[in-house]
Write an enzyme that holds these catalytic residues in place. Structure first.
Site, PDB file in Angstrom:
ATOM      1  CD  GLN A   1      -3.800  -4.499   6.445  1.00  0.00           C
ATOM      2  OE1 GLN A   1      -3.770  -3.475   5.767  1.00  0.00           O
ATOM      3  NE2 GLN A   1      -4.222  -5.645   5.947  1.00  0.00           N
TER       4      GLN A   1
ATOM      5  CE  LYS B   1      -3.900  -2.184   2.194  1.00  0.00           C
ATOM      6  NZ  LYS B   1      -4.366  -2.745   3.457  1.00  0.00           N
TER       7      LYS B   1
ATOM      8  CG  ASP C   1     -10.435  -0.202   4.775  1.00  0.00           C
ATOM      9  OD1 ASP C   1     -10.115  -0.707   3.684  1.00  0.00           O
ATOM     10  OD2 ASP C   1      -9.766  -0.320   5.814  1.00  0.00           O
TER      11      ASP C   1
HETATM   12  N1  GUN Z   1      -7.011  -6.716   5.739  1.00  0.00           N
HETATM   13  C1  GUN Z   1      -7.140  -7.396   4.573  1.00  0.00           C
HETATM   14  N2  GUN Z   1      -7.757  -6.644   3.654  1.00  0.00           N
HETATM   15  C2  GUN Z   1      -8.039  -5.461   4.224  1.00  0.00           C
HETATM   16  C3  GUN Z   1      -8.664  -4.269   3.763  1.00  0.00           C
HETATM   17  O1  GUN Z   1      -9.113  -4.131   2.627  1.00  0.00           O
HETATM   18  N3  GUN Z   1      -8.724  -3.254   4.668  1.00  0.00           N
HETATM   19  C4  GUN Z   1      -8.248  -3.363   5.935  1.00  0.00           C
HETATM   20  N4  GUN Z   1      -8.387  -2.323   6.741  1.00  0.00           N
HETATM   21  N5  GUN Z   1      -7.674  -4.463   6.389  1.00  0.00           N
HETATM   22  C5  GUN Z   1      -7.561  -5.506   5.539  1.00  0.00           C
END
Ligand code: GUN
Length: 297
Positions: A97, A53, A120
């Protein structure tokens, strides 16, 4: 012949468009759009995601703020960080996350994020906005699936869509998006009776259950468009160090039955980060009151 839906190429193009618009945004706003990513603990898969990311954010002409907190971080400290990021004008998007260490309450943490920075789309305010058709933030994975579907099929009106899985992150928002696009939507799950028969009705199948190769070729209506959200690692075969990554769909079997199918890896996966960048850039435009040209992303 079954077409392969190249999510990797689609995501790369989306990231390029986001990067161009992000550069324009920076000129207009006098600052870059910013994404803050918070990682608590040392889950290896999460560390990989957070690193990718960060790289993708910087490559798209945006600012990346990374916060790595120890696994034993107190809830109050995490909530205080989120409050600080909510108030920080350089931060347009906040992503905590998941999964979080067990002592932290995920729902409480998500609830603390400002809905206007919840890129998100996990906050109940954004889930509610999606449910009633207001603009907010839509979770990245289902929005990415929707982009692949409309790119392939155009108008989805009247098509039969079956979503397998009812998670808040994928299944439920996916169903809402398909409904908004005028598809006839069924949400199937572990208690659904005769799942193969339900899936056989579908012009569109979205599999998001997390069970390796569960959806068999003879469940598919010939010509169906199949979106495979699953990422499952098989046990290592003889001579392999790590098992293969497979989706929720029997990919080999789907060949010559499905009209089109997303591969794993290289299908839905790469879309998630591209849409996250898109959502962050949308948040930045909203925060500054700058219009994002219609159809630019
Ligand atoms: N963990 C795995 N995929 C995601 C996601 O799209 N967002 C977040 N916040 N955590 C994740």
């Amino acid at each position: 012949m079954t077409d392969i839906i190249d999510g990797k190429a689609f995501a790369a193009k989306l990231r390029d468009r986001v990067g161009e618009q992000a550069a324009k945004f920076a000129r207009a706003a006098g600052r870059k759009a910013g994404l803050a990513v918070v990682l608590v603990g040392e889950d290896p898969a999460s560390q990989v995601y957070v690193r990718s990311k960060h790289k993708a954010t910087v490559a798209a002409n945006m600012e990346s703020f990374e916060y790595r907190l120890p696994a034993d971080t107190a809830a109050a400290d995490l909530l205080a960080l989120i409050e600080k990021l909510n108030a920080d004008r350089a931060v347009d998007g906040i992503l905590v996350q998941l999964p979080l260490p067990a002592h932290l309450d995920e729902q409480a943490v998500i609830a603390a994020i400002s809905p206007d920075k919840d890129v998100d789309g996990f906050h109940v305010t954004n889930a509610g906005r999606l449910a009633v058709g207001q603009s907010g933030f839509v979770p990245c994975t289902p929005l990415g699936c929707m982009m692949l579907l409309t790119d392939r099929l155009g108008d989805l009106s009247g098509l039969e869509a079956v979503v397998i899985g009812r998670s808040n992150i994928v299944g439920k928002p996916m169903a809402q998006l398909l409904l908004d696009a005028n598809a006839t939507v069924t949400i199937a799950h572990s208690r659904t009776k005769d799942l193969p028969a339900v899936v056989r009705r579908a012009d569109i199948v979205v599999a998001a259950v997390g069970r390796a190769e569960m959806v068999k070729a003879d469940w598919l209506k010939p010509g169906a468009t199949v979106i495979d959200v699953g990422i499952n690692r098989l046990p290592p075969a003889e001579g392999e160090e790590k098992g293969r990554l497979v989706g929720d769909v029997d990919y080999a079997g789907a060949q010559d039955v499905a009209g089109a199918v997303t591969p794993v890896p290289g299908g839905v996966g790469p879309m998630t980060i591209a849409v996250l960048l898109r959502n962050t850039l949308v948040a930045a435009h909203r925060a500054e009151g700058i219009d994002l040209p219609e159809g630019a992303l």
